[in-house]
Structures are given as C-alpha cells and as structure tokens.
Design an enzyme around this catalytic site. Structure first.
Site, PDB file in Angstrom:
ATOM      1  N   ARG A 146     -26.482  -2.237   4.939  1.00 16.11           N
ATOM      2  CA  ARG A 146     -26.232  -3.635   4.928  1.00 16.11           C
ATOM      3  C   ARG A 146     -26.798  -4.734   6.024  1.00 16.11           C
ATOM      4  O   ARG A 146     -27.104  -5.897   5.755  1.00 16.11           O
ATOM      5  CB  ARG A 146     -24.816  -3.871   5.119  1.00 16.11           C
ATOM      6  CG  ARG A 146     -23.827  -3.609   3.834  1.00 16.11           C
ATOM      7  CD  ARG A 146     -23.716  -4.828   2.922  1.00 16.11           C
ATOM      8  NE  ARG A 146     -23.303  -4.559   1.547  1.00 16.11           N
ATOM      9  CZ  ARG A 146     -21.986  -4.337   1.306  1.00 16.11           C
ATOM     10  NH1 ARG A 146     -21.131  -5.176   2.014  1.00 16.11           N
ATOM     11  NH2 ARG A 146     -21.652  -4.090   0.048  1.00 16.11           N
ATOM     12  N   LYS A 193       0.907  -1.064  -0.019  1.00 17.45           N
ATOM     13  CA  LYS A 193       0.095  -0.069   0.158  1.00 17.45           C
ATOM     14  C   LYS A 193       0.864   1.136  -0.015  1.00 17.45           C
ATOM     15  O   LYS A 193       1.966   1.319   0.528  1.00 17.45           O
ATOM     16  CB  LYS A 193      -0.897  -0.010   1.236  1.00 17.45           C
ATOM     17  CG  LYS A 193      -2.356   0.174   1.018  1.00 17.45           C
ATOM     18  CD  LYS A 193      -3.127  -0.006   2.327  1.00 17.45           C
ATOM     19  CE  LYS A 193      -4.362   0.562   1.917  1.00 17.45           C
ATOM     20  NZ  LYS A 193      -5.569  -0.072   2.893  1.00 17.45           N
ATOM     21  N   GLU A 249     -20.711  -5.509   8.512  1.00 13.45           N
ATOM     22  CA  GLU A 249     -21.864  -5.080   9.018  1.00 13.45           C
ATOM     23  C   GLU A 249     -22.926  -5.831   9.805  1.00 13.45           C
ATOM     24  O   GLU A 249     -23.452  -5.665  10.856  1.00 13.45           O
ATOM     25  CB  GLU A 249     -22.503  -3.717   8.357  1.00 13.45           C
ATOM     26  CG  GLU A 249     -21.328  -2.731   8.028  1.00 13.45           C
ATOM     27  CD  GLU A 249     -20.502  -2.988   7.091  1.00 13.45           C
ATOM     28  OE1 GLU A 249     -20.513  -3.918   6.250  1.00 13.45           O
ATOM     29  OE2 GLU A 249     -19.518  -1.969   6.839  1.00 13.45           O
TER      30      GLU A 249
HETATM   31  C1  LIG Z   1     -19.773  -2.221   3.245  1.00  9.39           C
HETATM   32  C2  LIG Z   1     -18.755  -1.285   3.463  1.00  9.39           C
HETATM   33  N1  LIG Z   1     -18.122  -1.137   4.747  1.00  9.39           N
HETATM   34  C3  LIG Z   1     -17.303  -0.136   5.016  1.00  9.39           C
HETATM   35  C4  LIG Z   1     -16.499   0.621   4.018  1.00  9.39           C
HETATM   36  C5  LIG Z   1     -15.281   1.175   4.281  1.00  9.39           C
HETATM   37  N2  LIG Z   1     -14.231   0.751   3.649  1.00  9.39           N
HETATM   38  C6  LIG Z   1     -13.942   1.462   2.341  1.00  9.39           C
HETATM   39  S1  LIG Z   1     -12.297   0.785   1.806  1.00  9.39           S
HETATM   40  C7  LIG Z   1     -12.248  -0.132   3.288  1.00  9.39           C
HETATM   41  C8  LIG Z   1     -10.938  -0.910   3.394  1.00  9.39           C
HETATM   42  C9  LIG Z   1     -10.654  -2.006   2.312  1.00  9.39           C
HETATM   43  O1  LIG Z   1      -9.725  -2.594   2.165  1.00  9.39           O
HETATM   44  P1  LIG Z   1      -9.081  -3.654   1.000  1.00  9.39           P
HETATM   45  O2  LIG Z   1     -10.274  -4.134   0.431  1.00  9.39           O
HETATM   46  O3  LIG Z   1      -8.203  -4.498   1.715  1.00  9.39           O
HETATM   47  O4  LIG Z   1      -8.531  -2.517   0.213  1.00  9.39           O
HETATM   48  P2  LIG Z   1      -7.099  -1.458   0.412  1.00  9.39           P
HETATM   49  O5  LIG Z   1      -7.776  -0.255   0.674  1.00  9.39           O
HETATM   50  O6  LIG Z   1      -6.444  -2.244   1.490  1.00  9.39           O
HETATM   51  O7  LIG Z   1      -6.661  -1.670  -1.010  1.00  9.39           O
HETATM   52  C10 LIG Z   1     -13.233   0.087   4.350  1.00  9.39           C
HETATM   53  C11 LIG Z   1     -13.434  -0.572   5.356  1.00  9.39           C
HETATM   54  C12 LIG Z   1     -17.051   0.286   2.717  1.00  9.39           C
HETATM   55  N3  LIG Z   1     -16.407   0.835   1.652  1.00  9.39           N
HETATM   56  N4  LIG Z   1     -18.025  -0.673   2.394  1.00  9.39           N
END
Ligand SMILES: Cc1ncc(C[n+]2csc(CCOP(=O)(O)OP(=O)(O)O)c2C)c(N)n1
Length: 625
Positions: free
Chosen positions: A393, A282, A365
């Site tokens: 959700r 990242k 969620e």
């Molecule tokens: C249903 C839902 N809950 C929470 C989020 C908030 N959120 C956005 S990105 C993220 C983390 C995603 O992590 P990952 O899939 O590993 O992607 P990275 O950012 O590490 O590339 C979260 C918790 C979301 N987008 N959707």
C-alpha cells in the site's frame, strides 16, 4: 425439540420465508457452526461471530447477488459464506483446496468484491453504484466496513467521492470499537461518543417506539423523524457524516434483528447515500471471545495445535520484538511504528518497555511511512513494522517521502513469503522486487533470529533506508543473551563448502537447504556449496565474481516472486559485468498462489529438498548435453 433451520438454508432466498423467531434461531445456529468449525480447524473467530446477526438481517432484507453486499477485508464474512450456499464446505475453510478464509469472486456469485486488505469496500461499492446508475438499474449497493478498516485513508477517499456525487448506496459501519487490538484515532473516539451518549439514545428510542406505532406516510411520523434528526444533530456526532453529504442513521444495536431489519427496510427507500452506524459485540455468543476479543481474534484450531506442537524456537515476530527492545535500550532515537498490527508484528516487548516511543497509526500503511519520514527528518530513527503484503500500500510513500528525500527509515516486513491459510491476499511475495528497484534501498533477509537481530543493529546504525524481510513461523535460532553484531552491508556468508554447484539462498531458503543438506548431497552424490545471501541489495559482488570462476553453475533460491527478484538480480549483475554463467532460479512463479498450509504450498512449488535435487540435476544435465 426445535426443528433445525440452518440445514434448510441453501441460498439467501430461503431466509426470506422465516419469521422473527426463526431468524433469531438461525443466527444461533450459524454462530454454533462457526464456533465448532473454527475451534477445530482454526481461523478468524471474534470478528465473524460479531456480525452473525448483522449478516442474517442483511441477507433477509437485500436480494443478493442482484443487490450487491460488499464486505470490507472479508475476514468477518463467515456467516455470509454459510448463508450463501457454502454451509457444507465451511469445514474446509482455509485448507488446501477448501474454501477461502476471505471473500473470493471465483468462489461465489455472492462474493461481489474479493478482499483481504482493509478499507476497500466503499470505493468498490461506489464503482458498482455508478455503473448501476449508468445502466439505469435499480439494485441496492451496500458496503460493510468495520471501525478498524475505517482508519484507512482509502475509506475516506471513497466517502469524499460518494458525498460529492450523492450517489444512492449504503455504508454499514460495523462498530465494535476494536480493530485487531483497540481501534485508534479520532474517529474511533468520536464513534464511541455516539454509541455511549445516553441522552441521545434515550430520546431516539422513544422516537422510534412512537413512530413505529404511527402510519408510515403520516405527517406526524415525518415530523418525528425530522425531530429525531434535529435532536441527533444537536446531541450526536453523526453530524460529521451528514456534513460530508451522507445521511447518518444510528446507532443501531447490531444484535437486535428486528431493529436491524426495520432499519435496512427503511434505508432501502432512501435515495441518498446513507451511513448506518451499527454497534456490535465482537465474539458474540462465545463467552471467552466476548470477554477477550483480542486473544480470540483468530484460533489455530485443535487439529493444527497437535500438528505443530514440536517446534520449540520462538517466531521471527517475537525475535523482532525482543531484539528491537534490546537495541533501543542503547539508542534513544529509535521509535517504532505499527499500522494496527502491534501483536501480529511481535512489537509488544518494545511497546511495554518504551510506550512513549511507540505509535499505532491505525490501518494506515501510507501514513505510517510518511509519518516515519517526518520522524526521520527530525533526527529520529523510525522502525516501521508492517507485514510484507500490507507494505505494498505504501510503495509511493517509500519512494517519494523516504528515499527521494534521503530520509533513513527501517522497514521490518514480517510474513514475507508464503503465509499459508490466509492465501493470495496475504502472501508476502512481491516485496523483494518492489523494493529492489528503488535506488539506495538496502534489501535484506536473515537466515535465523540471531541474524535478524544483527540486521536490525546494522540497519539502525547505517543511516540508510533499510528493509528486512522474514517469514511467518519459527526463527530457528535466537540466543536471548547474545549482543547484536553490526554486519558489513553487501556481504554474504558461506555456510558449507562443496563442489560443482553453489546455492545462493536468501532468508528462509537457507533453512530449507541447511536442514536437508545430507539428503540433498546423498541424492546428488556430491555436496553443493551453500551461501547465505543475506543482502539481496547490494549483492556481494566480489563473491559473485569468484563463485562464477569456481563452480559449474549457480542455483538461486528465494521465497519471493521470481519476476524481478533476487535470482533476477544475480542474472542482471553477471550480464552487466559480461560473465556468462549457468544460473537456475527457484522461487514463486508468475502466478497467484492459493491457500493451504505453508509447508503444503512450499512443497507444491518444489521449494523442498526433492525440488532442489531435481533442479540441480536439471542444470547439471544441461551442462553435459
Ligand atoms: C491494508 C491492511 N492492513 C492490515 C490488515 C490486517 N487486518 C485485518 S483485519 C484488521 C482489523 C479490522 O478491524 P475492523 O475493520 O474493525 O473489523 P473487526 O475485525 O473489528 O470486525 C486488520 C488490521 C489488513 N487486512 N489490511
């Protein structure tokens, strides 16, 4: 001087002419473009930088939009935007009338699936794959999902279905071992074991090196591949996916373009479902973001920092964290739950003070709410802090596992209202309607930080399911040393006394009226009465009776959808008690609101002093006709 490449890339087809060195240079130029725009204008930072090489490799190998490249969440797909014809608009990202910060079907034919909420890509991709097979087409379907998004139940529902049908498609698991904060859960531990298993990696690299030198179709190469699989099954846990019916390939270095391209070229030939496990860093190509991807998860941008610099009050999120840490000191039954949003929800003061009374369940969620119902059943007082939009959700869990079982859970919904640049996937405008319809749910919205603390104290002593919604941004007023006060459920507060018209303002709308009351009164030639309608359910029914007797008309205001919202509740109540009252409503119309700054969006919907004046003139004009 090297010739620049990105300026020549207007569509993915242009990439296919490039050699390995040129592709590497392109990756660098794309990362530089992302860095310079986001540092100035704000947006996601470490996630998009982590997948630049992966994106270049995918668009080199696959033929988008004929092949379907489907990104999960979409916050990381900036390189995808830049390489699919949006390079020159990229500077407008997340700004009003500019391009979206997420994927959007109406924005580009290359945005196959719009997203913003996590864990949807596998299910959507499987739908595309089944449709392709029904149509007897031959295109490729690829979903790219992060290890964070893989903590969401929907992803497993998709994999379960995919493995059963054995449909040909590819899941690219973008594993950087981070969600927004550290990824949690058993799967993340498991993936970490694969990536860091040195024995397997060494043997595997040897096999790759060897097999690369042997003709593609030869028996020896096939044998080596089989050997690799045998070793993999023995030494590594890719076996989990294999058992579910997917071919596991990896781990692959997500910053080695040659290896990525070689892998995707060979995956394209396979006619089974495949999971390619790619590990990425990242924040890649930014020293700061590589060393602290959490801090650099998103940036407000140099430009926005100057614009927003005068607000001294702490945010509602911080108010929440500090208040719950304060209240929990005297109430040992309180437990806090977050779904991968510890930092965003401001929970950190609590988690630092009471680490053993806090859990991050991942981007899950539904699980968060049903898990809370278990805690409540065992006598604890669970506080579930989830952004309004993501709580959608868990609607069924709130109904079925919480309310119907009469198990009290406190729901704290941050980002309730218009969130600004994240746009329609993230605006928290449906929660009032969603929760108000459910029997026994208390629905509230504080007017400032002090009242948020009072509502938290009321909720945790009420033994009821209780929801509190508050917007992004300043909490206006928060006195750290004040003790919390228990409010009587279903009571409103009169803030100013005026004449002719009464404004019933819910939550964030109180500030909009209060801060502009002089201007509003001047423009009207009289002062309206202002009431803080902090309880949206139950309403203050006795106050409603006296108000309709005293005033010519009522104006309701809410930062939520009008359909089924607070204003609807007031109309329903007067109708139920047989009173005919002139009521006008202000709030979010029956439409999806696009992105822009929160202020721009509120203004565009007339949720400002001018809008209030016009609305009041309209109602009073109607009355005199
Ligand atoms: C249903 C839902 N809950 C929470 C989020 C908030 N959120 C956005 S990105 C993220 C983390 C995603 O992590 P990952 O899939 O590993 O992607 P990275 O950012 O590490 O590339 C979260 C918790 C979301 N987008 N959707």
């Amino acid at each position: 001087m090297k010739k620049l490449i990105l300026s020549e890339i207007n569509s993915p087809a242009d990439l296919k002419q490039l050699n390995s060195d040129a592709l590497s240079q392109l990756s660098m130029e794309v990362a530089d473009h992302i860095k310079s725009v986001i540092e100035e204008h704000g947006g996601h930072y470490s996630s998009p930088l982590g997948v630049v090489d992966l994106t270049v490799a995918l668009h080199y190998v696959y033929d988008s939009p004929n092949d379907k490249i489907i990104w999960d969440v979409g916050h990381q797909a900036y390189a995808h935007k830049i390489l699919t014809g949006r390079r020159d608009q990229f500077h407008s990202i997340r700004q009003k009338d500019g391009i979206s910060g997420f994927l959007k079907r109406s924005e580009s034919v290359h945005d196959i699936v719009g997203a913003g909420h996590a864990s949807t890509s596998i299910s959507a991709a499987l739908g595309f794959a089944h449709a392709r097979d029904k149509d007897k087409s031959k295109n490729q379907i690829v979903s790219i999902i992060g290890d964070g998004a893989m903590t969401g139940g929907l992803a497993y529902e998709g994999i379960n279905n995919l493995g059963f049908h054995k449909t040909q498609m590819t899941i690219v698991l973008n594993d950087n071992s981070m969600s927004i904060s550290e990824s949690v859960g058993a799967l993340s531990r498991y993936l970490n074991r694969v990536v860091t298993n040195p024995t397997y990696n060494r043997i595997r690299n040897d096999i790759w090196d060897l097999s690369g030198k042997i003709p593609l179709s030869s028996f020896v190469r096939k044998f080596l591949r089989k050997t690799e699989e045998g070793i993999k099954g023995f030494l590594t846990p890719g076996a989990l996916f294999e058992e579910l019916g997917l071919r596991y390939i990896g781990p692959v270095d997500g910053h080695n373009l040659d290896e990525l391209i070689r892998t995707f070229e060979s995956v394209k030939q396979m006619n089974t479902p495949v999971l390619v496990h790619v590990y990425t860093k990242k924040g890649k190509r930014s020293k700061d973001a590589e060393s602290d991807s959490v801090k650099f998860y998103s940036m407000s941008g140099a430009k926005n920092k100057v614009e927003n610099s005068e607000d001294p009050a702490i945010s509602y999120s911080q108010t929440f964290g500090e208040s719950i840490a304060q209240i929990a000191e005297n109430d040992t039954a309180i437990e806090c739950i977050t779904a991968a949003m510890e930092i965003g929800t401001g929970m950190t003061p609590f988690t630092k003070k009471f680490p053993e009374r806090y859990i991050d369940v991942g981007i899950a969620e539904e699980h968060a709410v049903t898990y809370a119902s278990g805690l409540a059943g065992a006598g604890k007082k669970p506080i579930v802090a989830i952004y309004s939009t993501f709580l959608q959700r868990a609607f069924d869990c709130i109904f079925h596992d919480g309310l119907l079982q009469d198990l009290p859970i406190v729901y704290c919904m941050d980002r309730a209202g218009l969130v600004g640049p994240d746009g329609p996937t993230h605006h928290g405008v449906f929660d009032i309607s969603m929760l108000r319809m459910l029997p026994n749910m208390v629905v509230t919205a504080p007017k400032d930080g002090n009242e948020l603390r009072n509502l938290l104290a009321t909720a945790t002593t009420s033994n009821r399911s209780f929801s509190i919604r508050y917007p992004k941004g300043s909490s206006r007023k928060f006195d750290r040393d004040k003790a919390p006060e228990i409010l009587t459920i279903g009571t409103w507060e009169q803030l100013t006394k005026g004449s002719r018209i009464v404004i019933l303002a819910a939550g964030s709308m109180v500030a909009i009226v209060e801060d502009n009351l002089n201007a509003i009164s001047e423009a009207l030639d009289f002062s309206p009465t202002l009431i803080n309608a902090r309880f949206i359910k139950p309403l203050d029914k006795s106050m409603l009776v006296s108000l309709c007797e005293e005033y010519d008309a009522i104006l309701t205001m809410e930062e939520g959808c009008l359909a089924g919202g607070f204003g609807s509740a007031v109309i329903e109540h007067y109708n139920d008690i047989g009173r005919s009252v002139k009521i006008a409503r202000m709030g979010i119309p029956d439409d999806f609101i696009q992105h822009g700054s929160r202020e721009e969006l509120l203004d565009s919907l007339g949720l400002n002093s001018m809008g209030i004046v016009n609305k009041i003139k309209d109602i009073l004009g109607d009355l005199h006709e």
